[in-house]
Design an enzyme around this catalytic site. Sequence first.
Site, mmCIF file in Angstrom:
data_model
loop_
_atom_site.group_PDB
_atom_site.id
_atom_site.type_symbol
_atom_site.label_atom_id
_atom_site.label_comp_id
_atom_site.label_asym_id
_atom_site.label_seq_id
_atom_site.Cartn_x
_atom_site.Cartn_y
_atom_site.Cartn_z
ATOM 1 N N PRO A 88 0.821 -1.222 0.000
ATOM 2 C CG PRO A 88 -0.623 -1.482 1.808
ATOM 3 C CD PRO A 88 0.594 -2.068 1.174
ATOM 4 C CD GLU A 115 1.057 -5.856 10.831
ATOM 5 O OE1 GLU A 115 0.967 -4.627 10.890
ATOM 6 O OE2 GLU A 115 0.081 -6.611 10.687
ATOM 7 N NE ARG A 153 -7.548 -5.360 -21.040
ATOM 8 C CZ ARG A 153 -7.637 -4.161 -21.601
ATOM 9 N NH1 ARG A 153 -6.761 -3.221 -21.296
ATOM 10 N NH2 ARG A 153 -8.590 -3.899 -22.456
ATOM 11 C CG ASP A 168 -9.204 -0.622 -23.073
ATOM 12 O OD1 ASP A 168 -10.168 -1.107 -23.660
ATOM 13 O OD2 ASP A 168 -8.138 -1.205 -22.873
HETATM 14 N N1 ADE Z 1 -0.844 -5.253 -0.113
HETATM 15 C C1 ADE Z 1 -1.825 -4.978 0.775
HETATM 16 N N2 ADE Z 1 -2.603 -3.981 0.371
HETATM 17 C C2 ADE Z 1 -2.121 -3.585 -0.848
HETATM 18 C C3 ADE Z 1 -2.498 -2.583 -1.791
HETATM 19 N N3 ADE Z 1 -3.519 -1.767 -1.575
HETATM 20 N N4 ADE Z 1 -1.765 -2.469 -2.910
HETATM 21 C C4 ADE Z 1 -0.718 -3.279 -3.128
HETATM 22 N N5 ADE Z 1 -0.311 -4.229 -2.284
HETATM 23 C C5 ADE Z 1 -1.001 -4.388 -1.154
#
Ligand code: ADE
Length: 259
Positions: A88, A115, A153, A168
């Site tokens: 994230p 984590e 793709r 697209d």
């Molecule tokens: N691992 C956990 N959440 C994630 C996300 N939002 N994007 C990429 N990898 C992740």
Amino acid sequence: MRLDVLTLFPDLFTPFLNESIVGRAVRRGLVDIRLTNIRSFARGPHHTTDDRPYGGGDGMVMKPGPIFRALQSIERIGEKRRVILLTPQGIRFEQSVAWELSRMDQLVLICGRYEGVDERIRKGYVDLEISIGDYVLTGGELPAMIVADAVTRLIPGVLGGENSNLEDSFEEGLLEYPHYTRPRIFQNEEVPEVLLSGDHEKIRKWRRAESIRRTFQKRPDLLEKKELNREDKELLAEIRKELTEAGVEKNGKTTPLAK
Ligand code: ADE
């Protein structure tokens, strides 16, 4: 293109790799996707891949050793190669990123769990961190499939119609126009007359206007970034007028679930 995925859960990828367009691309040899189980590179009697964080705190951290050894085991293909960590904390995955990645010879996707992964892996061996959005999943496997799907793709020959990915949503910075197929009347709703007219220029104009209308209503941020030509500007002015007269606001909804 060669795509390597490092994961603790390779079985999660089975249907994804065997079905639909990605499955067909794999069978036709347009993309070579290999799964590496990080656990196979863990040591000790229990093949442990995670451990408690130094400094204390909740959760577990993926140990650097198994990921390092898994990375070392991967064959190097071509010159253009990127090691990507799904997290994230990464840059936001967008169509432009998918295009850049589709031009590589090899992508190595590391799926984190728990984590996170030990910082020394991120610092020493990762070229790029990618996030698929501002929410937290239980691991990087779904994000890796999303990246693999969006990139596959775009590989030449993967989609039937050679131009189908150029039309697209997002390719042009606009959302797509509405699509219709048979039957002509469904639940009393008719296909717009213009699409039955056979007049290609009229259809093109209608689709363009609908793309702009949708983008204006649903994703005004995209429209702000886009350079519009004269025809587009005129269409936008007309759409604005129509919507104002009809009393419809763009983005009237305040939360996704509000009706
Ligand atoms: N691992 C956990 N959440 C994630 C996300 N939002 N994007 C990429 N990898 C992740």
